[in-house]
Scaffold this motif. Structure first.
Motif, short mmCIF file in Angstrom:
data_model
loop_
_atom_site.label_atom_id
_atom_site.label_comp_id
_atom_site.label_asym_id
_atom_site.label_seq_id
_atom_site.Cartn_x
_atom_site.Cartn_y
_atom_site.Cartn_z
N THR A 91 0.80 -1.19 0.03
CA THR A 91 -0.13 -0.02 0.04
C THR A 91 0.83 1.27 -0.14
O THR A 91 0.59 2.32 -0.75
CB THR A 91 -0.92 0.19 1.16
OG1 THR A 91 -1.65 -1.04 1.13
CG2 THR A 91 -1.90 1.21 1.13
N ALA A 92 2.11 1.36 0.72
CA ALA A 92 2.77 2.30 0.88
C ALA A 92 3.27 2.73 -0.60
O ALA A 92 3.35 3.99 -0.79
CB ALA A 92 3.82 2.42 2.00
N PHE A 93 3.72 1.70 -1.45
CA PHE A 93 4.38 1.90 -2.53
C PHE A 93 3.58 2.53 -3.60
O PHE A 93 3.83 3.38 -4.23
CB PHE A 93 4.88 0.46 -2.97
CG PHE A 93 5.60 0.69 -4.42
CD1 PHE A 93 7.16 0.78 -4.36
CD2 PHE A 93 5.11 0.86 -5.64
CE1 PHE A 93 7.65 0.86 -5.54
CE2 PHE A 93 5.84 0.94 -6.78
CZ PHE A 93 7.24 1.02 -6.89
N ILE B 58 2.66 -4.77 -9.50
CA ILE B 58 1.23 -5.43 -9.08
C ILE B 58 0.98 -5.17 -7.45
O ILE B 58 1.92 -5.41 -6.77
CB ILE B 58 1.09 -6.81 -9.36
CG1 ILE B 58 -0.27 -7.38 -9.17
CG2 ILE B 58 1.97 -7.75 -8.64
CD1 ILE B 58 -0.74 -8.77 -9.76
N TYR B 59 -0.40 -4.75 -7.43
CA TYR B 59 -0.59 -4.42 -5.91
C TYR B 59 -1.37 -5.85 -5.51
O TYR B 59 -2.73 -5.59 -5.74
CB TYR B 59 -1.34 -3.23 -5.74
CG TYR B 59 -2.07 -2.65 -4.30
CD1 TYR B 59 -1.47 -3.17 -3.40
CD2 TYR B 59 -3.27 -2.04 -4.31
CE1 TYR B 59 -1.72 -2.69 -2.11
CE2 TYR B 59 -3.51 -1.60 -3.07
CZ TYR B 59 -2.72 -2.02 -1.85
OH TYR B 59 -3.30 -1.44 -0.81
N HIS B 60 -0.70 -6.60 -4.97
CA HIS B 60 -1.27 -7.83 -4.61
C HIS B 60 -2.59 -7.85 -3.55
O HIS B 60 -3.60 -8.60 -3.75
CB HIS B 60 -0.55 -8.86 -4.08
CG HIS B 60 -1.02 -10.26 -3.59
ND1 HIS B 60 -1.12 -11.35 -4.35
CD2 HIS B 60 -1.50 -10.66 -2.46
CE1 HIS B 60 -1.66 -12.42 -3.67
NE2 HIS B 60 -1.93 -11.97 -2.56
N GLY B 61 -2.35 -6.89 -2.71
CA GLY B 61 -3.76 -6.69 -1.79
C GLY B 61 -4.55 -6.06 -2.09
O GLY B 61 -5.87 -6.28 -1.70
N ALA C 60 -6.48 0.01 4.72
CA ALA C 60 -5.63 1.13 5.27
C ALA C 60 -6.09 2.32 5.44
O ALA C 60 -5.45 3.32 5.93
CB ALA C 60 -4.37 1.25 4.36
N GLY C 61 -7.32 2.52 5.13
CA GLY C 61 -8.23 3.83 5.47
C GLY C 61 -7.79 4.80 4.25
O GLY C 61 -8.05 5.91 4.21
N GLN C 62 -7.30 4.30 3.12
CA GLN C 62 -7.27 5.23 2.01
C GLN C 62 -8.54 5.67 1.23
O GLN C 62 -9.51 4.78 1.16
CB GLN C 62 -6.11 4.43 1.07
CG GLN C 62 -4.88 4.10 1.67
CD GLN C 62 -3.96 5.28 1.47
OE1 GLN C 62 -4.28 6.38 1.35
NE2 GLN C 62 -2.75 5.22 1.98
#
Length: 351
Positions: A47-49, A144-147, A155-157
Motif C-alpha cells: 500500500t505504501a508503494f 502489481i498491488y497484490h493486496g 488502510a483507510g485510503q
C-alpha cells in the motif's frame, strides 16, 4: 610482487570482516541503506508503494469488472473490464490481435513506457495476467498491488466512484520474445537439463483426473506446485468474488517461506511455468521473478493447447470421455425439463 599480493590479501580479508560485522554497526547500516535505494523495486508492492506511486503520477490499472470498478476504485484508476476476457480470445484463450490490444489499452492511456500499478481484488489472477501482458509488451516499470482494493480500504485510503477522465493515446506495442514461450518451443526443450518446467494447476489436473482439454495429464518432467500455495491461507477465491477468508489468508507468504516452497527449483535455470491457459501461471511467474529466478517464461497457451496437441508427449494421460459427457448432459437436460414442468404446475395451482 609477493609483498603486493600479501598486502592486497590483507585488505580483502579486512573488507570481508567488516561486511560480516553485526547489523547494528552504523557503517554497515549506512551501506545497507544505500544498497536498498539502488535495488530494483519488487514486482509485487504494498500500500505504501502504491500511495507513493500515485504521487509520482503512475498509471493505476483496475482489472476488476466495470461494475465493481464503478462501486469504488483507487482515485484516478482506469478500467477496461477483466483483461482475461477483454484481451483474450474466448475460444483459444490466447491474446486477441495486437492491433485490437493497442486500441483497447490506448483508449484508457495504459502506456507500457510509463510506470504502471495494476490491482484488482486481493490475490486476483487477472491482475497478474495484466502484469504479464505489460511485460510481454516490454513494460519495465510495472508493478502489481497484490493486496488490491481490500488492503487499500483496510488502510483507510480514499476511494472514488467516478470514472477517470483520461485522454486516449495511440500505441504501437513491441513484443518481448523472452517473456513467453509457445508449444513448439516447449517441445524442443523437453528433457534439457538446463530447463525446468513448473505446473501450477491443481493436483487433480496434474494427475489427469480433472480433464480440461481433449486429454488430461501433464508435461513430462514437470513439477507440480499449485499457485494457491503462494498464499498464507488455503482458501480459494474466484476472480471478482468477494473475499470469503480473512484478508491475511490471501496475502503472499514471506520470502523465506516462498523460497522453501520452491526449493526443488534452480533459480539459475530457465523456468517454464504453465497452468490451463496462462492466468494462474502468471501469478507464480511474478513470484519467481521477485525471488530472483533469472529466466522465467510463461507458457501462455498452457495445457489448453498442449493437451489438445495429441502428438505432444505427456504423463498420467487420461482422455476426455465424450460419451460419458454426452450422457451426463442428457440427464441434466432431462432434470431441467422436469423442474420447468414442476415450476409451471406450481404457477398454475396458484391461479
Amino acid at each position: 610482487m609477493k609483498y603486493f599480493v600479501l598486502i592486497f590479501s590483507l585488505l580483502v580479508a579486512s573488507t570481508m570482516a567488516c561486511a560480516q560485522q553485526d547489523s547494528s554497526d552504523p557503517i554497515n547500516e549506512a551501506a545497507l541503506a544505500v544498497a536498498s535505494q539502488t535495488e530494483t523495486p519488487a514486482l509485487v508492492v504494498d500500500t505504501a508503494f502504491v500511495a507513493d506511486a500515485m504521487g509520482r503520477g503512475a498509471i493505476l490499472w483496475d482489472v476488476r469488472s466495470q461494475d465493481e470498478y464503478r462501486k469504488g476504485h483507487l482515485p484516478g484508476a482506469v478500467n477496461i473490464g477483466d483483461p482475461l476476457k477483454v484481451l483474450r480470445s474466448e475460444n483459444t484463450e490466447d491474446f486477441i490481435s495486437q492491433s485490437l490490444i493497442e486500441e483497447i489499452l490506448g483508449s484508457v492511456a495504459i502506456d507500457p513506457a510509463k510506470e504502471i500499478i495494476i490491482y484488482g481484488s486481493k490475490a486476483m489472477p487477472a491482475a497478474y495476467f495484466a502484469l504479464y501482458t505489460m511485460q510481454y509488451f516490454e513494460a519495465e516499470r510495472v508493478h502489481i498491488y497484490h493486496g488490491g482494493i481490500e488492503d487499500w480500504k483496510a488502510a483507510g485510503q480514499q476511494v472514488s466512484s467516478q470514472v477517470s477522465d483520461v485522454t486516449p493515446i495511440k500505441l504501437s506495442l513491441v513484443v518481448n520474445p523472452k517473456i513467453a514461450i509457445a508449444t513448439s518451443e516447449v517441445l524442443s526443450k523437453l528433457e534439457r537439463s538446463e530447463v525446468q518446467i513448473l505446473d501450477v494447476r491443481t493436483q487433480r489436473e496434474f494427475d489427469g483426473e480433472d480433464i480440461r482439454a481433449l486429454r488430461g495429464g501433464h508435461i513430462p518432467g514437470a513439477i507440480n506446485i499449485p499457485y494457491e500455495r503462494t498464499w498464507t491461507g488455503l482458501g480459494v477465491r474466484k476472480p471478482g468474488e468477494a473475499v470469503r477468508n480473512s484478508k491475511d489468508a490471501l496475502a503472499l507468504k514471506s520470502q523465506a517461506d516462498l523460497r522453501a516452497m520452491y526449493a526443488l527449483l534452480d533459480p539459475d535455470k530457465e523456468t517454464i511455468v504453465y497452468c490451463q491457459s496462462g492466468s494462474r501461471a502468471s501469478v507464480t511467474a511474478a513470484v519467481l521473478k521477485d525471488l530472483g529466478f533469472k529466466q522465467v517464461r510463461l507458457y501462455d497457451s498452457s495445457w489448453l493447447d498442449y493437451g489438445n496437441t495429441l502428438d505432444a508427449p505427456a504423463e498420467d494421460v487420461k482422455f476426455f470421455n465424450v460419451g460419458l459427457f454426452s450422457n451426463r448432459m442428457s440427464a441434466l437436460m432431462k432434470r431441467v425439463e422436469e423442474l420447468e414442468r414442476e415450476l409451471a404446475a406450481m404457477k398454475e395451482n396458484k391461479k
